[in-house]
Design an enzyme around this catalytic site. Structure first.
Site, PDB file in Angstrom:
ATOM      1  N   ASP A 327      21.140  20.846  39.783  1.00  0.00           N
ATOM      2  CA  ASP A 327      22.398  21.104  38.632  1.00  0.00           C
ATOM      3  C   ASP A 327      23.815  20.279  39.322  1.00  0.00           C
ATOM      4  O   ASP A 327      24.738  19.816  38.589  1.00  0.00           O
ATOM      5  CB  ASP A 327      22.844  22.400  39.295  1.00  0.00           C
ATOM      6  CG  ASP A 327      24.082  23.089  38.680  1.00  0.00           C
ATOM      7  OD1 ASP A 327      24.200  23.068  37.954  1.00  0.00           O
ATOM      8  OD2 ASP A 327      24.388  23.475  39.310  1.00  0.00           O
ATOM      9  N   LYS A 331      27.205  17.344  38.431  1.00  0.00           N
ATOM     10  CA  LYS A 331      28.123  17.083  37.925  1.00  0.00           C
ATOM     11  C   LYS A 331      28.594  16.079  38.983  1.00  0.00           C
ATOM     12  O   LYS A 331      29.682  15.491  38.281  1.00  0.00           O
ATOM     13  CB  LYS A 331      28.364  18.406  38.814  1.00  0.00           C
ATOM     14  CG  LYS A 331      28.149  20.068  38.252  1.00  0.00           C
ATOM     15  CD  LYS A 331      28.241  21.158  38.802  1.00  0.00           C
ATOM     16  CE  LYS A 331      27.327  22.562  37.617  1.00  0.00           C
ATOM     17  NZ  LYS A 331      27.818  23.974  39.150  1.00  0.00           N
TER      18      LYS A 331
END
Ligand SMILES: NC(=O)c1ccc[n+]([C@@H]2O[C@H](COP(=O)([O-])OP(=O)(O)OC[C@H]3O[C@@H](n4cnc5c(N)ncnc54)[C@H](OP(=O)(O)O)[C@@H]3O)[C@@H](O)[C@H]2O)c1
Length: 467
Positions: A327, A331
């Site tokens: 995750d 980003k």
């Protein structure tokens, strides 16, 4: 005539004023229902007697108010003879329109929401609570069912959308959904509140239809570089549709924190971004803020902290989906690409802190059961850091100059801003030519309220930009 549907008189007014006045802005509102109880309207069944017109046209230049009103009344002689009773007129030139209240001239924008789970439904709550001006939610869909409004693109009823979706929803079809939105004369935005790769792959086709895209879904901007490039090149271009669409995705990084907007501003204003470093995951922030601090207070073993985070709903159903760093990697990829580095998720070095033997165990339950066996490993890392007056933090790095981008478990001295982070906050530090000591953005970086705030802000930015 169905409520909110345009009647023949309204259509005729719009056509005549458009053709003759060439307005840069025209709004025709049927207010007949407000006058239906007046004595003069007794026995009148006509539903098109009173209209409010706002017209911005350069043809009013140099004309008195009286002359402006005569120009409009002069166009509508037939309608006045056939039952149109009264007009309320606002007649402005382009230069005078700035004296209108700030939001008044925001263009009418339609919104279609794909995905009404946690984030999508919170967005609906926020839109309803603020009575967002000139933003009409005209469609919503899940993977199974969808509803769209009428051909006048009237807003759906936001007080009972769940029941309407359940009872009146038809089989979901994103092609039909997008076509409906693109047929509107007003600008339309599709808000993708899913986590779906398949939905993200549709962005280029939506942009080609003139539809803007707003999303907290990371997939389109951190997935294949070709998809990212395609979105990048189509956004902001007319694409033969006459409506320049936009793609805004602030909530993909740091939820509602103004991370991407700030980064885009730094790049556009010619600053040289050297490094972006941050704690991008609320879950990992919570975990390490508790597990690794210099306060001396013992807040439990690593596995106990993972358990608490899971019980509080901070982790994915399988906490390995947070601990594996992917995750954060998405980003980092999004920030890197915006800063001009073509990062690729498949080659980015990502430190997976899930202990090797637990990476392949079948279920989340089994993982949680076996994690305490590895507490000594994490305790040792923590003790080594503490001896140096340092803490452990799981960070994402975009190293524009040195090519050291990735996701890493690093140590920071107690005096570093990353060491004193609280709760599940995110912190992102830009080091640039203008900001050699760093520009820091910090705050809640997860949760449906702040994520929807970021989406709502993006919608308002687009509303302010559309022609
Ligand atoms: N929650 C947060 O704090 C947060 C923070 C930042 C970013 N985000 C991002 O926000 C997005 C939404 O998160 P969420 O927590 O709201 O997820 P969620 O509660 O699981 O909701 C997802 C929604 O998307 C719909 N959906 C899934 N696939 C679809 C498809 N192919 N077509 C149409 N609809 C589809 C689902 O419908 P069904 O029920 O029919 O499957 C559901 O309504 C994700 O990308 C997430 O990463 C969330």
């Amino acid at each position: 005539m169905a409520p909110n549907e345009k009647g023949p008189v309204q259509l005729s007014i719009e056509q005549k004023v458009t053709e003759d006045m060439e307005p840069s802005f025209l709004e025709v509102v049927n207010e007949s229902h407000l006058h239906a109880h007046h004595a003069a309207m007794k026995g009148v069944t006509n539903k098109e007697t009173h209209f409010k017109l706002t017209v911005v046209s350069e043809k009013f230049q140099g004309k008195t108010l009286m002359q402006r009103h005569r120009m409009i009344y002069g166009l509508l002689g037939d309608e006045l003879q056939q039952g149109l009773h009264a007009l309320t007129l606002k007649t402005k030139t382009q230069t005078s329109k700035l004296s209108f209240p700030f939001l008044y001239f925001y263009n009418m924008v339609n919104i279609g929401i794909v995905g009404v789970g946690l984030v999508g439904s919170e967005l609906l709550v926020q839109l309803k609570a603020t009575g967002a001006k000139r933003l009409n939610v005209v469609g919503m869909t899940t993977s199974k069912k969808m509803v769209v409004s009428n051909t006048s693109y009237t807003s759906l009823d936001l007080t009972q959308w769940k029941t309407d979706l359940q009872e009146q929803g038809v089989e979901a079809n994103l092609g039909v959904f997008a076509k409906y939105l693109s047929d509107s004369p007003d600008h339309s935005i599709i808000v993708d509140c899913t986590a779906s790769d398949a939905v993200a792959e549709l962005y280029p086709s939506w942009l080609q239809l003139g539809l803007s895209v707003v999303t907290p879904n990371k997939k389109g901007f951190s997935g294949p570089l070709s998809l990212y490039r395609s979105i990048e090149s189509l956004a902001g271009n007319l694409n033969g549709t006459g409506k320049a669409p936009f793609a805004y995705y602030e909530s993909t990084v740091g939820a509602g924190l103004p991370v991407l907007n700030t980064l885009a501003d730094l790049v556009r204003t010619g600053d040289k971004v050297e490094k972006i470093e941050g704690i991008f995951s609320g879950t990992l922030s919570f975990l390490f803020n508790n597990f690794s601090s210099l306060s001396g207070e013992n807040k439990g073993t690593f596995s106990e902290n993972v358990k608490v985070a899971k019980e509080l709903g901070y982790t994915e159903p399988d906490p390995r989906d947070d601990l594996n760093g992917m995750d954060v990697a998405r980003k980092v990829t999004i920030c890197g690409r915006l800063a001009g580095v073509d990062l690729d998720l498949t080659t980015l070095p990502v430190e997976n802190i899930v202990p090797g033997p637990l990476q392949s165990v079948a279920s989340a339950d089994e993982f949680m059961a076996k994690l305490p066996e590895f507490d000594d490993h994490f305790a040792k890392l923590n003790e080594e850091a503490k001896k140096e007056n340092q803490v452990l933090r799981c960070v994402g790095l975009v190293d524009v100059k040195g090519g050291q981008s990735g996701v890493k478990l690093l140590r920071y001295p107690g005096s570093h801003p990353f060491a004193s982070l609280q709760g599940s906050d995110n912190i992102i530090k830009f080091t640039t030519e203008y900001f050699p000591n760093g520009l820091i953005i910090q705050g809640a970086g997860a949760g449906s309220a702040v994520t929807s705030f970021g989406i709502f802000s993006d919608i308002l930015k687009i509303q302010g930009r559309v022609e």
